[in-house]
Design an enzyme around this catalytic site. Structure first.
Site, PDB file in Angstrom:
ATOM      1  N   SER A 160       0.787  -0.551   0.250  1.00  0.00           N
ATOM      2  CA  SER A 160       0.322   0.258   0.091  1.00  0.00           C
ATOM      3  C   SER A 160       0.872   1.527  -0.328  1.00  0.00           C
ATOM      4  O   SER A 160       2.155   0.833   0.776  1.00  0.00           O
ATOM      5  CB  SER A 160      -0.653  -0.196   0.854  1.00  0.00           C
ATOM      6  OG  SER A 160      -1.213   0.867   1.463  1.00  0.00           O
ATOM      7  N   TYR A 173      -2.516  -0.381  10.294  1.00  0.00           N
ATOM      8  CA  TYR A 173      -2.092  -0.954   9.481  1.00  0.00           C
ATOM      9  C   TYR A 173      -1.259  -0.671   8.512  1.00  0.00           C
ATOM     10  O   TYR A 173      -0.291  -1.001   7.687  1.00  0.00           O
ATOM     11  CB  TYR A 173      -3.820  -0.379   7.969  1.00  0.00           C
ATOM     12  CG  TYR A 173      -3.883  -0.026   7.113  1.00  0.00           C
ATOM     13  CD1 TYR A 173      -4.211  -1.702   6.370  1.00  0.00           C
ATOM     14  CD2 TYR A 173      -3.222   0.407   6.003  1.00  0.00           C
ATOM     15  CE1 TYR A 173      -4.530  -2.290   4.744  1.00  0.00           C
ATOM     16  CE2 TYR A 173      -4.069   0.227   4.614  1.00  0.00           C
ATOM     17  CZ  TYR A 173      -4.044  -0.958   3.841  1.00  0.00           C
ATOM     18  OH  TYR A 173      -4.007  -0.811   2.851  1.00  0.00           O
TER      19      TYR A 173
END
Length: 278
Positions: A160, A173
């Site tokens: 990501s 995350y």
């Protein structure tokens, strides 16, 4: 004949319509790869709510669509948090399709977002277990089979933009995705002598089903008048003036899995329209 004819690709977390995993599977299938669609199959706990996981019927429907393109496709339920299930997934690829050549760690949690002071120990563990430990187990399970076969291979993690930059309400995350940068750097060193490359793809925001949930959540966090206003502001800060599409990530994965990328390993490739510059 496509670039991946005769090869078999496993994609974890690929059992949801309009998700990154489905897009990756369709792209690799379009270039000739046999595909193993894998997801957890049913809701089990905090980390696997029904609205964010690939159910068995959805997995089968995606595999059926792939078979219509002329390649083989199968499904295998797998919890990426369980090393033995991941090993069984790798064996399934070989037993069903004859080889394991490409492994994509796509399964991830991006739906436990809270202010830091509200994050529980269970929240933290749920995200790290899937996003980081799950990728480690995937690399390990795939590499065991690939090393034994002696033909090399390609392993790609879907990381990501959060592997490079921090974001509010995304402590676990962001930490899990940053961890993938170190993981591929180390794994690539050890697996390089076996002609196995290990890389990350780092997309910015993509409006999948999960992405739509994130749009709703973060538009409220930043006080946007509407989700549309939130998305317009997002597009404005991206040099190419749009959020990512699932196909953007799928194209990058296909490249890293191809012969053209045989000398690329230990990398974390941005696919962010220029939003993430490092």
């Amino acid at each position: 004949m496509g670039r991946f004819s005769g090869k078999t690709a496993v994609i974890t977390g690929s059992g949801r319509r309009k998700g990154l995993g489905e897009a990756i599977a369709l792209r690799l299938a379009a270039e000739g790869a046999n595909i193993v669609i894998s997801d957890i199959g049913k809701a089990a706990d905090l980390a696997t709510p029904a609205e964010h996981i690939g159910a068995t019927d959805e997995m089968e429907a995606i595999a059926a669509d792939i078979r219509k393109t002329g390649v083989a496709a199968s499904t295998k339920v797998c919890d990426v948090r369980d090393l033995e299930q991941m090993r069984a997934l790798a064996r399934h690829a070989v037993d069903t399709h004859g080889s394991l050549d490409i492994w994509v760690n796509n399964a991830g949690i991006g739906y436990i977002m809270k202010p830091l002071l509200d994050v529980t120990a269970d929240d933290w563990r749920a995200v790290i277990d899937v996003n980081l430990t799950g990728c480690f187990f995937g690399i390990k399970a795939a590499a065991e089979v690939m090393v034994k076969a002696g033909k090399g291979g390609r392993i790609v993690n879907i990381a990501s933009q959060a592997a490079k930059s921090g974001f509010p309400h995304a402590q676990a995350y962001t930490s899990s995705k940053h961890g993938l940068v170190g993981l591929v750097r180390s794994a690539a060193i050890e697996l390089g002598p076996h002609a196995i490359t290990v890389n990350n793809v780092c997309p910015n925001h993509v409006t999948t089903g999960l992405g739509a949930w994130q749009n709703e959540y973060f538009s409220k966090v930043v006080g946007a008048a509407s989700v549309d206003d939130y998305l317009k502001a997002m597009a404005e800060r991206i040099p190419l003036k749009r959020p990512g599409k699932p196909e953007d990530t799928a194209k990058a994965v296909a490249f890293l899995c191809s012969d053209e990328a045989e000398y690329i390993t230990a990398e974390s490739m941005n696919v962010s329209g220029g939003e993430e510059p490092h």
